[in-house]
Design an enzyme around this catalytic site. Structure first.
Site, PDB file in Angstrom:
ATOM      1  N   ALA A  35      -0.775 -14.318  -0.586  1.00 20.45           N
ATOM      2  CA  ALA A  35       0.808 -14.384  -0.755  1.00 20.45           C
ATOM      3  C   ALA A  35       1.249 -13.136  -0.310  1.00 20.45           C
ATOM      4  O   ALA A  35       2.371 -12.984   0.425  1.00 20.45           O
ATOM      5  CB  ALA A  35       1.222 -14.959  -1.819  1.00 20.45           C
ATOM      6  N   HIS A  37       0.185 -10.773   1.712  1.00 21.38           N
ATOM      7  CA  HIS A  37       0.231 -10.911   3.599  1.00 21.38           C
ATOM      8  C   HIS A  37       1.214 -11.555   3.917  1.00 21.38           C
ATOM      9  O   HIS A  37       1.890 -11.381   4.918  1.00 21.38           O
ATOM     10  CB  HIS A  37      -1.307 -11.228   4.094  1.00 21.38           C
ATOM     11  CG  HIS A  37      -2.339 -10.299   3.466  1.00 21.38           C
ATOM     12  ND1 HIS A  37      -3.317 -10.817   2.635  1.00 21.38           N
ATOM     13  CD2 HIS A  37      -2.718  -9.177   3.755  1.00 21.38           C
ATOM     14  CE1 HIS A  37      -4.226  -9.748   2.455  1.00 21.38           C
ATOM     15  NE2 HIS A  37      -3.765  -8.809   3.059  1.00 21.38           N
ATOM     16  N   GLN A  61     -12.511   3.138   8.108  1.00 21.14           N
ATOM     17  CA  GLN A  61     -11.763   3.476   6.774  1.00 21.14           C
ATOM     18  C   GLN A  61     -12.543   3.364   5.747  1.00 21.14           C
ATOM     19  O   GLN A  61     -11.836   3.551   4.585  1.00 21.14           O
ATOM     20  CB  GLN A  61     -10.287   2.822   6.675  1.00 21.14           C
ATOM     21  CG  GLN A  61     -10.446   1.314   6.258  1.00 21.14           C
ATOM     22  CD  GLN A  61      -9.159   0.675   6.731  1.00 21.14           C
ATOM     23  OE1 GLN A  61      -8.424   0.660   7.916  1.00 21.14           O
ATOM     24  NE2 GLN A  61      -8.541   0.171   5.572  1.00 21.14           N
ATOM     25  N   GLY A 147       2.514  -3.218   3.431  1.00 22.60           N
ATOM     26  CA  GLY A 147       3.026  -3.302   1.958  1.00 22.60           C
ATOM     27  C   GLY A 147       3.097  -2.413   1.154  1.00 22.60           C
ATOM     28  O   GLY A 147       2.451  -1.259   1.434  1.00 22.60           O
ATOM     29  N   SER A 185      -4.324  -8.831  -4.239  1.00 25.89           N
ATOM     30  CA  SER A 185      -5.366  -7.908  -3.351  1.00 25.89           C
ATOM     31  C   SER A 185      -6.738  -8.771  -2.830  1.00 25.89           C
ATOM     32  O   SER A 185      -7.015  -9.731  -3.626  1.00 25.89           O
ATOM     33  CB  SER A 185      -5.728  -6.699  -4.110  1.00 25.89           C
ATOM     34  OG  SER A 185      -6.766  -6.155  -3.474  1.00 25.89           O
ATOM     35  N   ARG A 187      -9.480  -7.693  -2.728  1.00 30.53           N
ATOM     36  CA  ARG A 187     -10.670  -7.403  -3.501  1.00 30.53           C
ATOM     37  C   ARG A 187     -10.276  -7.976  -5.115  1.00 30.53           C
ATOM     38  O   ARG A 187     -11.374  -7.662  -5.695  1.00 30.53           O
ATOM     39  CB  ARG A 187     -10.657  -5.799  -3.669  1.00 30.53           C
ATOM     40  CG  ARG A 187     -11.171  -5.223  -2.461  1.00 30.53           C
ATOM     41  CD  ARG A 187     -11.274  -3.597  -2.445  1.00 30.53           C
ATOM     42  NE  ARG A 187     -12.000  -2.886  -1.351  1.00 30.53           N
ATOM     43  CZ  ARG A 187     -11.358  -2.384  -0.398  1.00 30.53           C
ATOM     44  NH1 ARG A 187      -9.945  -2.070  -0.360  1.00 30.53           N
ATOM     45  NH2 ARG A 187     -12.039  -1.920   0.677  1.00 30.53           N
TER      46      ARG A 187
END
Ligand code: AMP
Length: 278
Positions: A35, A37, A61, A147, A185, A187
């Site tokens: 949500a 994103h 990265q 974000g 997240s 993750r």
């Protein structure tokens, strides 16, 4: 919603929209969409006629010991979520499209890239800034949405776009949280049931730090307190808990200017980051 994998196809879509005088918004992501994103897609749709979401797990990265290989990759699910959200185009390039053989240019933001996250993930912001610069130049959008969840990243990208005269408005979107306060997240999927129960303590502790600093407590005194609270709750290493100027991310002595509490800490093998406004 169409899916394209090459820069040529991406530019063709943008050219067609431009011919009809339509404005363009860009939402860069690494997928594993949630949500948080989708709120970026909503922001983009409010600011532009057309929205492009990019899905690219950016190898540059990640450090060698980090989770590039295991990062959640769910393109079909991401595709369906974006289509339902009214996203116009999904740009999902392969690594060789973004970094063809011989690619040797890096975008490096001095100062801001070396502190906080940059201290613990030395090449992270160079990887982010390089890929975001490329995506912005590939799509040339009017707006690009990022974000606040990755607050320092948002600061880095604003600085980079300004310094490189990239003609885009960078928009920051508020952090979307689970009901118990944990910032959404990709993750979070790594957390076990037990770890997931502990995870919201990060937000609770940071919110308390923000309140304490607003109430006149010295920012410097808060790190020790916050670290003890996190350890008591079951967190492992605490990389940092810092109170910083909301724009420059320089250390602050009080709450006389807008400030931000930023933190990064491990639960088991999962590293969580979050931030809240003072
Ligand atoms: P990622 O896919 O994790 O690289 O994130 C892509 C974009 O989504 C970045 O601009 C993030 O800051 C943003 N984002 C990730 N999580 C959240 C969240 N919980 N709320 C708002 N934005 C988020």
């Amino acid at each position: 919603m169409e899916v394209v994998r090459t820069i040529t196809e991406l530019r063709e879509h943008v050219r067609n929209w431009r011919e009809k005088d339509e404005s363009v918004g860009l939402v860069p992501t690494m997928g594993g969409l949630h949500a948080g994103h989708l709120s970026l897609v909503e922001h983009s749709r409010r600011h532009a006629n057309r929205t492009i979401t990019t899905l690219f797990v950016n190898p540059s990265q990640f450090a060698p010991h980090e989770d590039f290989a295991t990062y959640p990759r769910k393109e079909q699910a991401d595709h369906d979520i974006l289509a339902a959200a009214g996203n116009d185009l999904l740009f999902a390039p392969n690594v060789s499209e973004i970094y063809p053989d011989g690619h040797s240019t890096r975008v490096d933001i001095q100062g801001l890239s070396q502190i906080l996250e940059g201290e613990f993930r030395p090449n992270f912001f160079t990887g982010v800034a390089t890929v975001v610069t490329k995506l912005l130049l590939q799509a040339l959008p009017d707006v690009a949405v990022f974000g606040e969840k990755d607050y320092q990243q948002l600061c880095v990208i604003k600085t980079m776009a300004r310094d490189l005269d990239i003609p885009v408005q960078i928009i920051g979107a508020k952090t979307i949280r689970e009901e118990d306060g944990l910032a959404m997240s990709s993750r979070n999927q790594y957390l076990s049931v037990e770890e997931r129960k502990i995870a919201p303590v990060l937000y609770q502790v940071m919110a308390q730090v923000a309140q304490n600093v607003r109430g006149g407590e010295q920012p410097a005194s808060q790190r020790t307190w916050a670290e003890a609270e996190l350890t008591k709750a079951g967190f492992g290493a605490v990389d940092y808990v810092a109170v910083r100027d909301a724009q420059t991310l320089d250390p602050v002595r009080d709450a006389s200017r807008p400030a931000r509490v930023l933190a990064a800490a491990y639960i088991g093998r999962t590293r969580l980051i979050d931030n809240v406004a003072v």
